[in-house]
Design a protein around this motif. Sequence first.
Motif, PDB file in Angstrom:
ATOM      1  N   VAL A 176       0.863  -1.183   0.000  1.00 42.58           N
ATOM      2  CA  VAL A 176       0.000   0.000   0.000  1.00 42.58           C
ATOM      3  C   VAL A 176       0.899   1.233   0.000  1.00 42.58           C
ATOM      4  CG1 VAL A 176      -1.770   1.293   1.245  1.00 42.58           C
ATOM      5  CG2 VAL A 176      -1.816  -1.217   1.254  1.00 42.58           C
ATOM      6  N   THR A 179       2.893   3.207   3.066  1.00 39.95           N
ATOM      7  CA  THR A 179       2.749   2.419   4.293  1.00 39.95           C
ATOM      8  C   THR A 179       3.714   1.244   4.279  1.00 39.95           C
ATOM      9  OG1 THR A 179       1.141   0.726   3.567  1.00 39.95           O
ATOM     10  CG2 THR A 179       0.260   2.910   4.117  1.00 39.95           C
ATOM     11  N   HIS A 181       2.316  -1.766   4.793  1.00 38.06           N
ATOM     12  CA  HIS A 181       1.308  -2.824   4.730  1.00 38.06           C
ATOM     13  C   HIS A 181       1.293  -3.510   3.359  1.00 38.06           C
ATOM     14  CE1 HIS A 181      -0.106  -1.454   8.528  1.00 38.06           C
ATOM     15  NE2 HIS A 181      -0.628  -0.325   8.069  1.00 38.06           N
ATOM     16  N   ASP A 183      -0.733  -5.053   0.500  1.00 36.28           N
ATOM     17  CA  ASP A 183      -2.090  -4.855  -0.003  1.00 36.28           C
ATOM     18  C   ASP A 183      -2.692  -6.226  -0.284  1.00 36.28           C
ATOM     19  OD1 ASP A 183      -4.430  -4.281  -1.317  1.00 36.28           O
ATOM     20  OD2 ASP A 183      -3.537  -2.842  -2.705  1.00 36.28           O
ATOM     21  N   ALA A 186      -3.729  -6.985  -3.787  1.00 36.07           N
ATOM     22  CA  ALA A 186      -2.696  -7.097  -4.811  1.00 36.07           C
ATOM     23  C   ALA A 186      -1.839  -8.339  -4.646  1.00 36.07           C
ATOM     24  CB  ALA A 186      -1.797  -5.854  -4.776  1.00 36.07           C
ATOM     25  N   THR A 212      -6.035  -2.426   6.373  1.00 39.99           N
ATOM     26  CA  THR A 212      -6.178  -2.080   4.957  1.00 39.99           C
ATOM     27  C   THR A 212      -7.599  -2.371   4.480  1.00 39.99           C
ATOM     28  OG1 THR A 212      -5.319  -4.277   4.374  1.00 39.99           O
ATOM     29  CG2 THR A 212      -3.745  -2.440   4.388  1.00 39.99           C
ATOM     30  N   ARG A 214     -11.143  -2.110   2.627  1.00 44.98           N
ATOM     31  CA  ARG A 214     -11.499  -1.526   1.335  1.00 44.98           C
ATOM     32  C   ARG A 214     -12.997  -1.285   1.214  1.00 44.98           C
ATOM     33  NH1 ARG A 214     -10.576  -4.448  -3.157  1.00 44.98           N
ATOM     34  NH2 ARG A 214     -10.867  -6.401  -2.060  1.00 44.98           N
TER      35      ARG A 214
END
Length: 228
Positions: A176, A179, A181, A183, A186, A212, A214
């Motif tokens: 991300v 960040t 993190h 994703d 992905a 994260t 969404r």
Amino acid sequence: MDSAPRSTPPARTAVAHMEIEPSILYFGTPVALVSTENADGSFNLAPMSSAWALGRTVVLGLGREGQTALNLADRPDVVINLPAPAQWPAVERLAPLTGRNPVPSTKAQGVRFEPDKFGAARLTAEPSHLVRPPRVAECPIQLEARAERVQPDASGEFVIVEAAVHKVHADSRIVVPGTDHIDPAAWSPLVYNFRHYFGLGPELGHTYRSQTPRGPKGPASEPMRVRL
């Protein structure tokens, strides 16, 4: 005062269970390519599907007589490389190979000794930052770690390794932006499901602890496609 009528809960569909004796219990676990150092200073690369993380510790389940277990008992440096689904052919090229010579009698029929695992799998060794074994350049996630505890499992047939992760490398396309993190939309791990290879399907939802999120109605994006 009359209470509002209560709706009848839908009837549950009965599930017919049966007792079975499966030969394996790989009920959907991620594949890892584990690189370790051999006694002569060369490096071994082995596929495995018994790995899970607890905080910054990754627990590995290894065959007792494999080269990886032998290496980690004496040389604790290790890299845990996580391939993407499209990389399953490289994993399978490693599957019938061993770094032990002679080949242990406990290995499956057809397994052969191969000193150059990276070359045989058509993968690229990439220098690590903190440990001696190299990373697999093609793998989107690479964990540099050291084995803190190596011990036999309850059956005596396997070895359980507790490896402390000291550095994480991730393909920028699965991080991300801005960040630390990964994703989850992905990144898709390669999953070993009863000796068959799979990737992840569309996202179903996320836990309340997700950093994260969404949104429940957002369309699931396509996982990253990685070519060998």
